[in-house]
Design an enzyme around this catalytic site. Structure first.
Site, PDB file in Angstrom:
ATOM      1  N   LYS A 284       0.830  -1.199   0.000  1.00 51.18           N
ATOM      2  CA  LYS A 284       0.000   0.000   0.000  1.00 51.18           C
ATOM      3  C   LYS A 284       0.866   1.252   0.000  1.00 51.18           C
ATOM      4  O   LYS A 284       1.997   1.211   0.478  1.00 51.18           O
ATOM      5  CB  LYS A 284      -0.847   0.028   1.285  1.00 51.18           C
ATOM      6  CG  LYS A 284      -1.955  -0.995   1.347  1.00 51.18           C
ATOM      7  CD  LYS A 284      -2.719  -0.874   2.657  1.00 51.18           C
ATOM      8  CE  LYS A 284      -3.849  -1.876   2.739  1.00 51.18           C
ATOM      9  NZ  LYS A 284      -4.891  -1.689   1.709  1.00 51.18           N
ATOM     10  N   ARG A 358     -10.254 -11.489   2.357  1.00 49.15           N
ATOM     11  CA  ARG A 358     -11.149 -12.529   1.834  1.00 49.15           C
ATOM     12  C   ARG A 358     -10.490 -13.905   1.906  1.00 49.15           C
ATOM     13  O   ARG A 358     -11.176 -14.920   2.027  1.00 49.15           O
ATOM     14  CB  ARG A 358     -11.582 -12.172   0.408  1.00 49.15           C
ATOM     15  CG  ARG A 358     -10.450 -12.102  -0.578  1.00 49.15           C
ATOM     16  CD  ARG A 358     -10.823 -11.378  -1.867  1.00 49.15           C
ATOM     17  NE  ARG A 358     -10.867  -9.924  -1.695  1.00 49.15           N
ATOM     18  CZ  ARG A 358     -11.222  -9.066  -2.652  1.00 49.15           C
ATOM     19  NH1 ARG A 358     -11.568  -9.508  -3.851  1.00 49.15           N
ATOM     20  NH2 ARG A 358     -11.234  -7.767  -2.406  1.00 49.15           N
TER      21      ARG A 358
HETATM   22  N1  BES Z   1      -8.034  -3.716   4.519  1.00 48.04           N
HETATM   23  C1  BES Z   1      -8.171  -3.353   3.164  1.00 48.04           C
HETATM   24  C2  BES Z   1      -9.448  -2.582   2.869  1.00 48.04           C
HETATM   25  C3  BES Z   1      -9.617  -1.236   3.526  1.00 48.04           C
HETATM   26  C4  BES Z   1      -9.243  -0.093   2.875  1.00 48.04           C
HETATM   27  C5  BES Z   1     -10.234  -1.118   4.755  1.00 48.04           C
HETATM   28  C6  BES Z   1      -9.423   1.146   3.449  1.00 48.04           C
HETATM   29  C7  BES Z   1     -10.428   0.117   5.336  1.00 48.04           C
HETATM   30  C8  BES Z   1     -10.037   1.248   4.685  1.00 48.04           C
HETATM   31  C9  BES Z   1      -8.176  -4.600   2.290  1.00 48.04           C
HETATM   32  O1  BES Z   1      -7.401  -5.651   2.729  1.00 48.04           O
HETATM   33  C10 BES Z   1      -7.650  -4.200   0.950  1.00 48.04           C
HETATM   34  O2  BES Z   1      -6.510  -3.828   0.896  1.00 48.04           O
HETATM   35  N2  BES Z   1      -8.475  -4.288  -0.087  1.00 48.04           N
HETATM   36  C11 BES Z   1      -8.081  -3.940  -1.404  1.00 48.04           C
HETATM   37  C12 BES Z   1      -8.625  -4.988  -2.328  1.00 48.04           C
HETATM   38  C13 BES Z   1      -8.148  -4.829  -3.741  1.00 48.04           C
HETATM   39  C14 BES Z   1      -6.674  -5.183  -3.836  1.00 48.04           C
HETATM   40  C15 BES Z   1      -8.969  -5.744  -4.613  1.00 48.04           C
HETATM   41  C16 BES Z   1      -8.656  -2.575  -1.715  1.00 48.04           C
HETATM   42  O3  BES Z   1      -9.807  -2.315  -1.360  1.00 48.04           O
HETATM   43  O4  BES Z   1      -7.945  -1.765  -2.302  1.00 48.04           O
HETATM   44 MN    MN Z   2      -5.381  -5.516   2.073  1.00 53.72          MN
END
Ligand code: BES
Ligand code: MN
Ligand code: ZN
Length: 519
Positions: A284, A358
């Site tokens: 990230k 997931r």
């Molecule tokens: N924990 C994150 C989602 C999240 C983002 C929660 C902001 C709270 C605030 C999750 O694990 C994630 O990184 N999801 C990705 C999925 C994508 C790679 C398909 C996302 O939402 O960017």
């Molecule tokens: Mn994530």
């Protein structure tokens, strides 16, 4: 640091406000109510006419958000301070508003270091369900988290919340409302503390130990699966996510058994417990990455709900399952393109290591089925796409079949937590096709919150299943007059209320919805 959040005593009564044994009286004032009202007249006398003068100046109209503080000057009154809160038109009074009014009361008392607050329930606020909502608001509004500050707390904690009925008698239903509010708010505040805790302290191991100390009782057992036990369950998705971290994975398994003969459904509450989400190799951006210490908020909600249920004793069995892992990059981490094997045998192509929630939930859903679940609900800070779709005001719901989705929506509404359903039909499924394996772990940018849900659906074994995405609601970026900044404890009340409402088998779909008479 393992203590429960400070829990104020809660009580209620009806009778004269002048005799209420509190430091601060909080009174909601509606915009369209008649000027002459017994308790308002009494308060006007107690403040030597402060209400009349404020009204004349236009400072006291009942408009929403209006706050008016004054001293109570009459010797014969026990409380010394009065807060009037503008509540808007009486016709708009609902559970939500009752909770907000209670929240303003709890927060105002807490910030002024007033130990005992009396919340006056006027008009319909005196019904048992709104009494419950007001009390939850007060207990949640009084929550402060100073654990990691070395300076002494700027104000002393709230010790006692009294609910003062203004024009009706106190009943057994009110007693039940107090008990529910106390247990649910304590569960939510517990979840908040867990979610606020930094990831260097709240590792998957520590998370498990914390759950064991906080939840274990004569009715609820807590078992912690270590990496060996996780391997025996062949939870390859969970192990894959955690293999990049030096912190070993854990699975927290909580089992509540109702008193008496066990029959009927077993609800499984499954919560994402990523103690820190860097994204892994699909790392990230640095901006606000600290927020990802709260990527275990779903798991915290399950732990908080189990703690509340242990007190409220629903009549059916409940399982709480929290897969806990840290998602890190590193020499041992999984790579984009890796194929992992899930506990149920499904092969998964990991196209993005940041879609880790997931993965660990999928294996936990399989485990829930092995442990005897008949109904599944999972809760997770799962997708940024959910925040884009619904913002910070509602959690998203994907589930199957519709009857189960409706029951979850009903529970959320009864619990005062906003949940909005998203479509979850098979037309979105092709986005998860993998060239290499049975399924891919991402479905592209369109409908990201839905495809994340549909990924999980593949691991629900055909049982009634619902998924709550709390990515936008698990914490507040700013404080307001009725809640602090930080973790919200969202989901605790929905999950616990669902278990309390749906307890007996019914001929139609195996479940009978029963509202407690006062809810
Ligand atoms: N924990 C994150 C989602 C999240 C983002 C929660 C902001 C709270 C605030 C999750 O694990 C994630 O990184 N999801 C990705 C999925 C994508 C790679 C398909 C996302 O939402 O960017
Ligand atoms: Mn994530
Ligand atoms: Zn995550």
């Amino acid at each position: 640091m393992t203590s429960l959040p400070h829990e104020p005593a809660v009580s209620g009564s009806s009778g004269s406000l002048a005799d209420a044994d509190v430091d601060l009286i909080v009174v909601p004032l509606f915009q369209d109510e008649p000027d002459s009202d017994e308790s308002l007249e009494a308060l006007d006398a107690g403040t030597a006419g402060a209400l009349t003068r404020a009204r004349a100046r236009g400072e006291l109209t009942g408009r929403a958000q209006e706050l008016f503080f004054t001293d109570i000057v009459t010797e014969s009154w026990s409380p010394a301070r009065l807060l009037l809160i503008g509540a808007g038109p009486l016709s708009r009074l609902d559970r939500r508003l009752a909770e907000v009014l209670g929240g303003v009361a709890g927060m105002a008392a807490r910030d002024r270091g007033l130990a005992r607050v009396g919340v006056v329930a006027r008009n319909e606020l005196g019904t048992a369900s709104l009494v419950q909502a007001s009390l939850e608001g007060a207990l949640l509004g009084a929550f402060r988290d100073f654990r990691f500050k070395t300076a002494p707390a700027p104000s002393s904690p709230l010790l006692h919340v009294r609910l003062l009925l203004d024009d009706r008698p106190w009943s057994a239903e009110h007693d039940a409302a107090v008990a529910r509010a106390q247990a649910l708010a304590a569960g939510a505040n517990l979840a908040r503390e867990l979610s606020n805790e930094p990831a260097n302290l709240l590792t998957p191991q520590a998370f498990g130990e914390r759950a064991a100390t906080l939840v274990t009782s004569s009715r609820t057992t807590v078992e912690i699966l270590d990496e060996e036990a996780i391997a025996r369950e062949e939870m390859g998705l969970l192990l894959g996510v955690s293999q990049g971290s030096v912190e070993p994975a854990r699975v927290i398994v909580m089992r509540y058994t109702p008193p008496g003969k066990v029959q009927g459904p077993t609800l499984a509450l499954v919560g994402k417990g990523v103690t820190f989400d860097t994204g892994g190799i699909s790392i990230k951006p640095a901006d606000s990455m600290d927020r990802m210490k709260r990527d275990m908020a779903g798991g915290a909600a399950v732990i908080g709900a189990m703690a509340a249920l242990d007190r409220l004793q629903p009549s059916s069995a409940v399982l709480g399952i929290v897969p806990a892992a840290e998602n890190m990059p590193g020499g041992r981490a999984i790579r984009p393109g890796d194929v992992l094997t899930a506990a149920n045998g499904t092969s998964v192509e990991v196209l993005n290591t940041d879609a880790e929630g997931r993965l660990i939930l999928a294996d936990a859903l399989t485990l829930a089925q092995r442990l005897g679940a008949t109904h599944l609900i999972d809760i997770a800070t799962l997708t940024g796409a959910c925040v884009i779709a619904l913002g910070h005001h509602a959690s998203a719901l994907v589930g199957h079949p519709d009857t189960w989705v409706e029951q979850v929506l009903h529970a959320a509404a009864a619990a005062g937590e906003r949940v909005w359903p998203l479509p979850g039909d098979d037309s979105y499924n092709r986005q998860l096709d993998s060239e290499t394996a049975d399924v891919a772990n991402i479905g592209g940018r369109p409908a990201g919150a839905i495809t994340a849900g549909l990924f999980l659906k593949r691991f629900s074994g055909g049982l009634p299943w619902a998924h709550l995405d709390i990515a936008g609601t698990a914490w507040w970026e700013e404080a307001e007059a009725w809640h602090p900044k930080g973790a919200s404890g969202i989901g605790v009340r929905t999950l616990a209320t669902l278990c309390l409402l749906y307890t007996s088998p019914s001929p139609r779909d195996g479940l009978l919805s029963r509202m407690p008479s006062s809810a």
